[in-house]
Design a protein around this motif. Structure first.
Motif, PDB file in Angstrom:
ATOM      1  N   GLN A 445       0.820  -1.206   0.000  1.00  8.97           N
ATOM      2  CA  GLN A 445       0.000   0.000   0.000  1.00  8.97           C
ATOM      3  C   GLN A 445       0.856   1.261   0.000  1.00  8.97           C
ATOM      4  N   ARG A 448       2.090   1.698  -3.483  1.00 10.08           N
ATOM      5  CA  ARG A 448       0.979   2.109  -4.348  1.00 10.08           C
ATOM      6  C   ARG A 448       0.678   3.596  -4.154  1.00 10.08           C
ATOM      7  N   ASP A 449       0.660   4.034  -2.909  1.00  8.12           N
ATOM      8  CA  ASP A 449       0.420   5.450  -2.630  1.00  8.12           C
ATOM      9  C   ASP A 449       1.529   6.325  -3.218  1.00  8.12           C
ATOM     10  N   ILE A 452       0.883   6.648  -6.910  1.00  6.45           N
ATOM     11  CA  ILE A 452      -0.221   7.563  -7.180  1.00  6.45           C
ATOM     12  C   ILE A 452       0.266   9.003  -7.131  1.00  6.45           C
ATOM     13  N   TRP A 472      -7.824   3.618 -10.031  1.00  5.25           N
ATOM     14  CA  TRP A 472      -7.335   3.237  -8.705  1.00  5.25           C
ATOM     15  C   TRP A 472      -8.466   3.204  -7.674  1.00  5.25           C
ATOM     16  N   VAL A 474     -10.048   5.865  -6.345  1.00  2.05           N
ATOM     17  CA  VAL A 474      -9.855   6.861  -5.288  1.00  2.05           C
ATOM     18  C   VAL A 474     -10.215   8.281  -5.729  1.00  2.05           C
ATOM     19  N   LYS A 478      -9.533  11.410  -3.173  1.00  2.00           N
ATOM     20  CA  LYS A 478      -8.421  12.314  -3.479  1.00  2.00           C
ATOM     21  C   LYS A 478      -8.918  13.741  -3.718  1.00  2.00           C
TER      22      LYS A 478
END
Length: 602
Positions: A445, A448-449, A452, A472, A474, A478
């Motif tokens: 995670q 992945r963050d 992004i 994604w 999100v 976001k």
């Protein structure tokens, strides 16, 4: 044989060192298919015509806003502002991407049907035709991606209109469409030459490009999208989700990973300095990072207005003629970059070009997109709104980041290769200074963050952020956070309490082409300088600017929490609704097969 209308462009192949040799595209003409497919040269001209339907202004303009990078500067009753803030309905939904992409699909379908039927006596001609067929497959796939990522399940034509039993077509599952696009790109890869072997211009699809497009399609196909029951169209069935087949999702990540690896292993593409990417773009030069561009050379192929709508502000009386952006940088985006990241001042123009041909500093609410700035060009272009600027559709840094993402998704943990690919991009951003890039996350995670965020920093204003956030899963989260960050900046609180309220800078001349100015240097003041400091700054030639006011050459909106424009950012944002556009009323009315198949939330 029936006559089939095909767009034709007479284009001579250019060398691999400059985009400037890409010749002007003449007007549309009709060709009799019986003669087109007897002459490989005419087939190539028809293919080149299909490229004119692979991109349009809507892709970077309407669809490029409404993100944590970019917002609209137009009035709230303007349709572009409404799209940017998720206020739309079937009556106002954009449709030029939908129609133009399908036009390109139709052209590709005609080529895909007829090229294999051509009788060829020599191997060289067959090889050439195979390459043209590969490009047609790739065009069809990339165009369908552009339709699906904004509209979801849509009609999926794979044969020419004249061969269809009916001119009415219904929605097809996006999973089937994505799988078809994957198949198209795999066929394209088998037919296309590598860029280094082809002599093709950057405006044409090579094997390198097709691999990159394959990775892109596969990641979208594996990701989240807004879905509903295609039988009932019930609003209660609408949800943001991945496809149900987990095995296929893993296959798609593997496809993306292998495609990126092929490009990296080939070694023909590479990173160049971040500033060079866009200076080369603006001066019609080719470099190893830019893998695929939409050509804008020539007076009649400038309809997208790149550098005008999405550039920096230039006053009509300035040396560079008028540039009138309708897009601005999200105010907090500037602060996402760590100190020393060279991308910030390239991506974001901290100045405008005023009527006295001087660089004038922007406020926090008036920063504009710097990648396509007109003062970096070597000439004026055709006109103020037509600057002969290509659009980069794929570059090598994107491939590296997709490689890293696919590796992380496959292993559910960042592999050494994943970290290496991400760090290549980050090291370039900090001039290879490893001490500045920080520690790369070692958990799924966290990595992945980091990806992004990195795609946000690396690919800003290049047309992918909105749908990246959706794939994604999100987008709502976001953008909700971005809105709160904007309010915190406006209130000068939280992580923004130490942001300078004032900047002192010197206006400098802006009266030459290929302007070397990247950003205006400044002295920052968290609190307003006292009278003595102000006097000294004035004596030293500085202009003092309150960064929260509307004192700007462009977009003179003060950054205040209660300002209407601030309050109305993302005003229509609604989870499990706005992640896809409804089909326009005109589109629904024109196709009886879509009756009863509107986006259930509209």
């Amino acid at each position: 044989m029936k006559k089939i209308a095909l767009y034709m462009a007479g284009i001579a192949l250019m060398g691999t060192t400059s985009c400037s040799d890409f010749l002007d595209l003449p007007s549309e003409k009709d060709f009799d298919s019986s003669t087109i497919f007897e002459d490989p040269g005419k087939v190539e001209m028809a293919l080149l015509g299909a490229y004119t339907s692979t991109f349009n202004a809507e892709l970077f303009y309407q669809f490029g806003m409404g993100t944590d990078e970019c917002i609209s500067t137009e009035g709230e009753t303007n349709s572009k502002n409404q799209v940017s803030n998720y206020v739309y309905s079937p009556a106002t939904s954009p449709n030029s991407t939908y129609t133009s992409m399908y036009a390109g699909v139709e052209q590709a379908n005609i080529l895909i049907k007829n090229i294999p039927l051509m009788e060829v006596s020599d191997e060289a001609t067959r090889k050439k035709l195979d390459g043209l067929l590969g490009e047609a497959y790739a065009i069809r796939a990339s165009n369908m991606l552009n339709i699906v990522r904004y509209f979801g399940d849509v009609p999926y034509p794979t044969i020419p209109v004249v061969d269809m039993p009916s001119f009415s077509s219904s929605r097809v599952s996006r999973d089937s469409i994505y799988d078809g696009c994957v198949d198209d790109l795999q066929k394209a890869i088998s037919l296309l030459p590598w860029k280094g072997e082809s002599g093709l211009p950057v405006e044409r699809i090579s094997k390198n490009t097709a691999y990159g497009l394959l990775a892109r399609v596969a990641l979208y196909a594996a990701g989240y999208s807004l879905r509903w029951d295609l039988q009932s169209y019930s609003a209660s069935s609408v949800k943001l989700a991945q496809r149900a087949d987990q095995n296929r999702i893993q296959q798609l990540y593997q496809i993306a990973r292998d495609a990126c690896k092929a490009v990296v292993d080939r070694g023909e593409n590479d990173l160049v300095s971040y500033e060079t990417i866009f200076r080369d773009l603006l001066t019609k030069k080719y470099n190893k990072e830019s893998m695929y561009e939409y050509g804008q050379k020539g007076g009649d192929r400038n309809e997208t207005r790149i550098g005008y709508t999405n550039g920096i502000f230039a006053h009509t009386n300035s040396f560079y003629n008028k540039s009138q952006p309708a897009m601005a940088v999200f105010p907090t985006y500037y602060f996402e970059f760590k100190e020393g990241d060279v991308r910030r001042d390239v991506a974001i123009a901290n100045y405008s070009l005023n009527g006295e041909s001087m660089h004038q500093m922007n406020t926090y609410g008036s920063h504009t997109i710097g990648k396509f700035r007109v003062n970096w060009k070597a000439d004026l272009g055709v006109s103020a709104a037509q600057r002969d600027i290509n659009w980069i559709q794929l570059r090598y840094a994107d491939v590296l980041l997709m490689y890293a993402e696919a590796e992380n998704e496959l292993a559910k943990n960042p592999t050494p290769v994943a970290k290496e690919m991400l760090e290549k991009v980050r090291l370039r951003a900090f001039n290879q200074d490893r001490s500045k890039i920080g520690t790369t996350p070692s958990d799924y995670q966290g990595f992945r963050d980091a990806l992004i965020l990195e795609r946000k920093l690396e690919l800003a204003f290049e047309g992918w952020r909105r749908t990246d956030l959706i794939r994604w899963g999100v987008l709502y989260e976001k953008l909700s956070q971005a809105k709160q960050d904007m309010l915190d900046l406006a209130n000068h609180t939280g992580k923004y309490e130490a942001v300078p309220r004032f900047r002192a800078y010197k206006k400098t001349p802006a009266n030459s082409f290929s302007d070397p100015t990247v950003a205006l240097p400044y002295q920052g003041f968290v609190v307003e300088p006292d009278a003595q400091q102000k006097a000294q700054l004035t004596q030293d030639g500085y202009t003092l600017l309150n960064m929260y006011t509307g004192t700007s050459a462009f977009n003179s909106n003060a950054l205040q929490a209660q300002a209407t424009w601030v309050q109305n950012i993302f005003r229509g944002l609604e989870k499990n609704k706005v992640e896809l556009f409804p089909l326009s009323t005109g589109t629904m009315d024109a196709n009886p097969g879509l009756a009863g198949q509107q986006h259930p939330m509209y």
